[in-house]
Design a protein around this motif. Structure first.
Motif, short mmCIF file in Angstrom:
data_model
loop_
_atom_site.label_atom_id
_atom_site.label_comp_id
_atom_site.label_asym_id
_atom_site.label_seq_id
_atom_site.Cartn_x
_atom_site.Cartn_y
_atom_site.Cartn_z
N LEU A 45 18.90 23.50 -4.29
CA LEU A 45 19.68 22.93 -5.40
C LEU A 45 18.77 22.67 -6.59
N ASP A 46 19.36 22.67 -7.76
CA ASP A 46 18.59 22.37 -8.96
C ASP A 46 18.56 20.85 -9.16
N LEU A 47 17.77 20.20 -8.30
CA LEU A 47 17.64 18.75 -8.30
C LEU A 47 16.18 18.41 -8.06
N SER A 48 15.68 17.43 -8.76
CA SER A 48 14.29 17.02 -8.61
C SER A 48 14.06 16.37 -7.25
N ARG A 49 12.97 16.73 -6.61
CA ARG A 49 12.60 16.08 -5.35
C ARG A 49 12.22 14.62 -5.58
N GLY A 50 11.80 14.32 -6.79
CA GLY A 50 11.37 12.98 -7.10
C GLY A 50 12.45 11.94 -6.89
N VAL A 51 13.72 12.33 -7.02
CA VAL A 51 14.82 11.38 -6.83
C VAL A 51 14.71 10.72 -5.47
N PHE A 52 14.49 11.51 -4.43
CA PHE A 52 14.41 10.97 -3.08
C PHE A 52 13.14 10.13 -2.90
N TYR A 53 12.05 10.58 -3.48
CA TYR A 53 10.78 9.85 -3.36
C TYR A 53 10.84 8.51 -4.11
N TRP A 54 11.54 8.48 -5.24
CA TRP A 54 11.67 7.22 -5.97
C TRP A 54 12.54 6.24 -5.19
N ILE A 55 13.57 6.73 -4.52
CA ILE A 55 14.42 5.84 -3.71
C ILE A 55 13.60 5.24 -2.57
N VAL A 56 12.79 6.06 -1.90
CA VAL A 56 11.94 5.56 -0.81
C VAL A 56 10.94 4.56 -1.35
N THR A 57 10.34 4.86 -2.51
CA THR A 57 9.37 3.94 -3.11
C THR A 57 10.04 2.61 -3.48
N ALA A 58 11.25 2.68 -4.00
CA ALA A 58 11.98 1.44 -4.32
C ALA A 58 12.26 0.64 -3.05
N ALA A 59 12.61 1.34 -1.97
CA ALA A 59 12.86 0.64 -0.70
C ALA A 59 11.58 -0.03 -0.21
N LEU A 60 10.44 0.62 -0.36
CA LEU A 60 9.16 0.01 0.03
C LEU A 60 8.85 -1.22 -0.83
N GLY A 61 9.14 -1.13 -2.12
CA GLY A 61 8.95 -2.28 -3.01
C GLY A 61 9.86 -3.44 -2.62
N LEU A 62 11.12 -3.13 -2.32
CA LEU A 62 12.04 -4.17 -1.88
C LEU A 62 11.60 -4.77 -0.55
N GLY A 108 0.81 -1.21 0.00
CA GLY A 108 0.00 0.00 0.00
C GLY A 108 0.85 1.26 0.00
N LEU A 109 1.87 1.27 0.84
CA LEU A 109 2.76 2.44 0.87
C LEU A 109 3.53 2.58 -0.44
N GLY A 110 3.95 1.47 -1.02
CA GLY A 110 4.65 1.52 -2.29
C GLY A 110 3.78 2.06 -3.40
N TRP A 111 2.53 1.63 -3.43
CA TRP A 111 1.58 2.12 -4.44
C TRP A 111 1.37 3.63 -4.29
N THR A 112 1.19 4.07 -3.06
CA THR A 112 1.04 5.50 -2.79
C THR A 112 2.33 6.24 -3.12
N GLY A 113 3.46 5.62 -2.83
CA GLY A 113 4.75 6.23 -3.12
C GLY A 113 4.97 6.47 -4.60
N ILE A 114 4.47 5.58 -5.44
CA ILE A 114 4.61 5.78 -6.89
C ILE A 114 3.89 7.06 -7.31
N ALA A 115 2.66 7.22 -6.85
CA ALA A 115 1.89 8.42 -7.21
C ALA A 115 2.57 9.69 -6.68
N LEU A 116 3.05 9.62 -5.44
CA LEU A 116 3.71 10.77 -4.84
C LEU A 116 5.03 11.09 -5.54
N ALA A 117 5.80 10.07 -5.88
CA ALA A 117 7.08 10.29 -6.57
C ALA A 117 6.86 10.90 -7.95
N GLU A 118 5.81 10.47 -8.64
CA GLU A 118 5.51 11.06 -9.95
C GLU A 118 5.18 12.54 -9.82
#
Length: 170
Positions: A137-154, A117-127
């Motif tokens: 910094l000129d860096l996308s916030r999505g990078v951190f959210y995708w890492i967290v989502t990947a950790a939830l998937g793992l 459930g958290l991973g599914w929600t994390g995908i939407a939030l990361a997008e």
């Protein structure tokens, strides 16, 4: 029943023995260690620039915050692998082995649903966050959210694997 001081000493010895054994480090633990050391370096840089140079570096606070979030979720994978997350051992110690296995299975199934459930929600939030930039910094916030989502998937995969492995042990 042992005296409280003797019990405390026993617990301390058990914890110390567990902390000295690092033989169970796996290859997928190393990225977590890298995040930890990156966080330590950023926090040290923040401290040094603020208190020694009297000129704080602006991006360190924001990056440290996101690295701490990433460390929390990736570090939880180590705890999942070792089965060292907090749980009520006192209950499992006081029931039969068969009941304890059933309770562990129920806990694992709840964890699996939770991580999915958290991973599914994390995908939407990361997008959504992929379109936003960090303030400092000129860096996308999505990078951190995708890492967290990947950790939830793992985490979900790891729990599912543990369920299947434990099913064969019965």
């Amino acid at each position: 029943m042992p005296e409280p001081d003797a019990l405390d000493e026993t617990i301390v010895r058990e914890v110390d023995a567990g902390m000295e054994d690092v033989s169970d480090v796996r290859w997928w633990d190393y990225p977590v260690f890298a995040v930890f050391w990156a966080l330590m370096a950023v926090v040290f840089l923040q401290f040094f620039s603020r208190y020694v140079l009297n000129s704080s570096i602006g991006w360190t606070e924001e990056i440290a915050r996101y690295l701490l979030i990433v460390l929390t979720f990736t570090g939880s994978l180590i705890c999942l692998r070792k089965r060292s997350h907090i749980h009520l051992e006192i209950v499992l110690d006081r029931v039969s082995e068969k009941t304890a296995r059933v309770l562990r299975l129920i806990g694992d199934l709840v964890s699996l649903v939770f991580f999915c459930g958290l991973g599914w929600t994390g995908i939407a939030l990361a997008e959504r966050m992929s379109r936003q930039r960090l303030i400092s910094l000129d860096l996308s916030r999505g990078v951190f959210y995708w890492i967290v989502t990947a950790a939830l998937g793992l985490a979900a995969v790891l729990v599912a694997w543990q369920i299947l492995r434990n099913r064969g042990a019965r």
